[in-house]
Motif scaffolding. Structure first.
Motif, mmCIF file in Angstrom:
data_model
loop_
_atom_site.group_PDB
_atom_site.id
_atom_site.type_symbol
_atom_site.label_atom_id
_atom_site.label_comp_id
_atom_site.label_asym_id
_atom_site.label_seq_id
_atom_site.Cartn_x
_atom_site.Cartn_y
_atom_site.Cartn_z
ATOM 1 N N TRP A 396 0.822 -1.391 0.030
ATOM 2 C CA TRP A 396 0.159 0.002 0.006
ATOM 3 C C TRP A 396 0.874 1.276 -0.055
ATOM 4 O O TRP A 396 0.487 2.423 -0.623
ATOM 5 N N HIS A 397 1.987 1.161 0.514
ATOM 6 C CA HIS A 397 2.853 2.370 0.416
ATOM 7 C C HIS A 397 3.649 2.353 -0.756
ATOM 8 O O HIS A 397 3.855 3.384 -1.333
ATOM 9 N N HIS A 400 2.163 1.792 -6.010
ATOM 10 C CA HIS A 400 1.860 2.861 -6.859
ATOM 11 C C HIS A 400 3.021 3.437 -7.770
ATOM 12 O O HIS A 400 2.714 3.679 -9.021
ATOM 13 N N ILE A 607 -7.335 -6.976 -4.643
ATOM 14 C CA ILE A 607 -5.916 -6.747 -4.746
ATOM 15 C C ILE A 607 -5.111 -8.217 -5.191
ATOM 16 O O ILE A 607 -4.110 -8.140 -5.758
ATOM 17 N N TRP A 640 -6.607 2.313 4.683
ATOM 18 C CA TRP A 640 -6.813 1.980 3.420
ATOM 19 C C TRP A 640 -7.838 1.073 2.860
ATOM 20 O O TRP A 640 -7.783 0.563 1.805
ATOM 21 N N PRO A 643 -9.452 2.426 -0.704
ATOM 22 C CA PRO A 643 -8.498 2.098 -1.967
ATOM 23 C C PRO A 643 -8.996 0.496 -2.511
ATOM 24 O O PRO A 643 -9.169 0.312 -3.282
ATOM 25 N N VAL A 644 -9.079 -0.355 -1.374
ATOM 26 C CA VAL A 644 -9.014 -1.916 -1.548
ATOM 27 C C VAL A 644 -10.679 -1.979 -2.109
ATOM 28 O O VAL A 644 -10.947 -2.801 -2.869
ATOM 29 N N PRO A 690 -0.264 5.375 3.959
ATOM 30 C CA PRO A 690 -0.990 4.403 2.910
ATOM 31 C C PRO A 690 -2.283 4.960 2.476
ATOM 32 O O PRO A 690 -2.595 4.386 1.378
ATOM 33 N N GLY A 694 -2.170 4.272 -1.253
ATOM 34 C CA GLY A 694 -3.357 3.485 -1.619
ATOM 35 C C GLY A 694 -4.333 4.254 -2.646
ATOM 36 O O GLY A 694 -4.747 3.475 -3.541
ATOM 37 N N TYR A 697 -2.734 4.052 -6.020
ATOM 38 C CA TYR A 697 -2.841 2.944 -6.578
ATOM 39 C C TYR A 697 -4.292 2.515 -7.178
ATOM 40 O O TYR A 697 -4.360 2.144 -8.185
#
Length: 733
Positions: A396-397, A400, A607, A640, A643-644, A690, A694, A697
């Motif tokens: 997550w860090h 991207h 993911i 996060w 994002p997921v 994150p 994230g 990403y």
């Protein structure tokens, strides 16, 4: 396809025009639009603006310095160890706590109730230190916020420059602050008639780390001024260069220098405020001001200097050199790599989404572009978890960087991070009776020690990460060099994963745990067996490891294949949906502890990439995700999670849900500077890096999709007024 068509592809759905553009975007216009401007004095609850390079960052208040708020100067390399526990017991007396695992007792890095001080010392050490405070001094004293009027501060993103203006007693002050990508340095230009009047000077001060009990788990202002006799600072003039001088700071085993330099035409002088050995809070304070050698009628109205932080004494670059390099480097950063332009969209949420995209790119460059290590969760702004990073968060860090076309920064971290920890991780696995490398959870590169903790010791999902990251690297650069670079880390990881899985004589399958903690850290560790996501990730990673060997034309260890083929089935309940772990029935959906954060089930088809022999049933995973959407409501989602959720929604074909999660502004807060806030019960001060990384990403996922996916813009509904232009993005695995 004509050149025009290659640059502009237009999709029409329900009469609404949605464009996907790979041509030239006016990046500078868009980036500049989102400069951060502040016209009110900030307080200690506000995130400071920053300059930096990923390994080093300088955090500022409204003065462009650290004047009335003692914000931090943090780096990836400066660490300190507290004094040993007062009990007299050495940390070496700690050997963990045993837990029954597959019929045998194994010692895990769990806090020992009989060695509380020793355990806490290992958790809190080493800890990241504040390299020093640099602020303004007015009329002989530290400038206070109450003396400042008409503040205005602007972070100019395209050039990485912070310009701060304000008034003191009606007279104007302007401070320009810039960092440097090449050196861990910050350059200042301070202009005011108060300088020539001798009223405005620069002040340096050096804190000392507190004793890191649990009280200091989260430090907004890193270090205290309570222990002046515990450390020393020394002024070391440069005998060869009249334009520079040095301050050495020694904290037991830690030593570094602040190397100062200024232009020869505006000479400066550095003096120590008090005597060495003083027992006052200001014992390590210094003043920088125009040199007394200047004649009274020639005294400058400006102070220009560079403060360069380094383990060694050196002569830094001149301010003009750093100014030139900084602006050029930021222009190159913005001009290259991925970019997304939403400015032609009619959707009301587009402007804020664009702001978050631009500002997140600035913040990850300052906080997360380190060499050979992942950032801590609060980046280089403050200390959370004593400044240590979390291995389960490295994707997550850092993922991207690859999908945003900035592979250099990805390659700066991986696989070097794993190689640095390989020796200690192999030793950890061996001591526990397993093969290969068991990666730590919360750690630091200097020691590689896994910080004791219930979750730290029993979390599983950081173990397979090297395969995901290696596959991401290979998708960007499918070369033999990539294969060879990652092979040692992948081999050690797969050896551990195959060794760790325990054969269940009753079922004939290989189990994972107990004891285990799942992704969300809310499962009962002593009884949790066969977490669904971890099983799927284990299978994926062992298959990738085998594929890696095949690509290198090397033999595949039979145990990898045997275990991957015989892992326990993913757990399901009587409702035909996946469960978090084995043994749950459909009533678990009403369990407040589990349904408060069921993100691991979303990750089964989010993911986690899909392989041809994946144990994940895509239709069952989709239906499970739909059920999660019903119980994991907005007020529960934090960190996060968004994002997921956006990635999962895009992968199951629900673009409306994907864009909802990216734009749930009422719940997912980014502050005025564009820093993601963790939210919920996280208990950590902002920022939450994150969240920013994230988010980037997920945006790339929603724009260009993933390997094996169909079409573009899987996360942008065609009927919602979105016009998406992009350059330089790459598909995720």
């Amino acid at each position: 396809m004509t050149k025009l068509h290659s640059l502009l592809r237009v999709c029409i759905h329900a009469g609404i025009l949605v464009s996907v553009v790979e041509g030239k975007i006016d990046r500078e216009r868009i980036v500049t639009k989102y400069n951060v401007v502040r016209t009110q004095l900030i307080d200690n609850a506000t995130t400071p603006l920053q300059v930096g390079n990923g390994n080093f960052a300088f955090n500022v208040d409204n003065t462009g310095m650290q004047t009335f708020l003692p914000f931090n100067t943090l780096s990836s390399w400066a660490w300190h160890k507290d004094s040993l526990p007062s009990s007299g017991q050495l940390p070496s007396s700690y050997h963990g706590v045993e837990r029954l695992t597959y019929g045998r007792n194994i010692s895990y890095d769990i806090p020992d109730p009989n060695l509380k001080d020793e355990t806490q010392w290992l958790i809190g050490n080493p800890n990241r230190i504040n390299l020093g405070r640099i602020g303004l001094k007015y009329k002989g004293s530290t400038l206070s916020a109450s003396q400042i009027s008409e503040p205005r501060q602007e972070l100019e993103l395209w050039s990485g420059t912070i310009t701060s203006t304000f008034k003191l007693d009606g007279k104007s002050v302007k401070v320009v602050t810039q960092g440097d990508f090449d050196e861990d340095a910050v350059a200042f230009d301070i202009e005011s008639s108060l300088v020539s009047d001798g009223l405005l000077e620069v002040e340096f001060d050096f804190p000392y780390p507190p004793i890191h009990s649990t009280t200091y788990k989260y430090e907004v202002f890193v270090g205290v001024y309570d222990f002046p006799l515990n450390h020393t600072t020394s002024l070391i003039p440069d005998r060869k260069d009249s334009t520079s001088t040095h301050i050495q700071h020694i904290l037991q085993e830690t030593s570094y220098f602040v190397n100062l330099r200024w232009p020869s035409q505006t000479p400066l002088g550095l003096t120590r405020n008090g005597k060495p050995g003083s027992n006052t809070p200001t014992a390590h304070r210094y003043t920088l001001s125009p040199s007394s050698s200047s004649s009274s009628h020639q005294k400058p109205h400006a102070i220009s200097f560079v403060a360069h932080f380094s383990p060694g004494k050196t002569t830094p670059s001149l301010p003009s050199d750093i100014t030139e390099r900084n602006k050029k480097a930021w222009k190159e950063y913005w001009s290259n790599g991925g970019f997304v332009d939403l400015t032609s969209s009619s959707n009301s949420k587009a402007d804020e989404l664009q702001r978050r995209i631009i500002l997140s790119q600035y913040h990850v460059r300052v906080n997360s572009a380190a060499k050979g290590q992942s950032p801590q969760e609060s980046g280089l702004m403050n200390n959370g978890w004593y400044g240590k990073f979390h291995m389960e968060m490295v994707i997550w860090h850092n993922a991207h960087w690859a999908t945003w076309g900035r592979q250099k920064h990805f390659d700066d971290v991986f696989p070097a991070l794993y190689e640095s920890l390989l020796s200690s991780s192999i030793a950890r696995a061996k001591s526990m009776g397993w093969e290969g490398a068991r990666w730590p959870k919360m750690t630091q590169l200097e020691t590689g020690v896994s910080s004791p903790g219930d979750v730290n010791a029993l979390l599983l999902w950081q173990q397979p990460h090297p395969m995901y990251l290696a596959q991401l690297a290979y998708s960007i650069s499918p070369t033999r060099a990539t294969l060879q670079k990652w092979d040692r880390v992948i081999t050690a990881t797969a050896d551990y994963m195959a060794s760790y899985a325990g054969l269940n004589a009753a079922t004939g399958y290989y189990d994972l745990g107990p004891p285990t903690y799942g992704v969300t850290e809310n499962t009962p560790p002593l009884t949790t067996r066969n977490l669904a996501y971890e099983l799927a990730y284990w299978h994926y990673s062992l298959r990738i490891a085998s594929l890696w060997k095949s690509r290198l034309h090397l033999p595949i260890p039979p145990q990898w294949t045997h275990v991957s083929r015989n892992l326990a089935p993913l757990p399901t309940a009587d409702d035909g949906l996946y469960t978090v772990y084995e043994g749950l029935n459909s009533t678990w959906w009403a369990d407040a502890k589990l349904n408060a954060d069921p993100r691991s089930l979303i990750m089964l088809q989010g993911i986690l990439p899909t392989l041809s022999d994946s144990p994940v049933n895509s239709e069952m995973a989709r239906k499970t995700a739909e059920r999660v959407a019903e119980v994991w409501t907005d007020e529960k989602i934090r960190g996060w999670g968004r994002p997921v959720l956006a990635i999962n929604a895009a992968r199951i074909g629900n673009a409306s849900r994907a864009i909802y999660h990216l734009t749930a502004y009422d719940y997912w807060k980014f502050d005025d500077a564009g820093f993601a806030i963790r939210g919920g019960d996280g208990g950590t001060p902002p920022p939450f890096m994150p969240g920013n990384a994230g988010f980037l990403y997920a945006v790339a996922y929603c724009v260009v999709g993933w390997e094996g996916g169909t079409g573009e813009l899987p996360g942008f509904p065609r009927e919602a007024g979105w016009v998406v232009k992009w350059e330089g993005l790459r598909k995720a695995p």
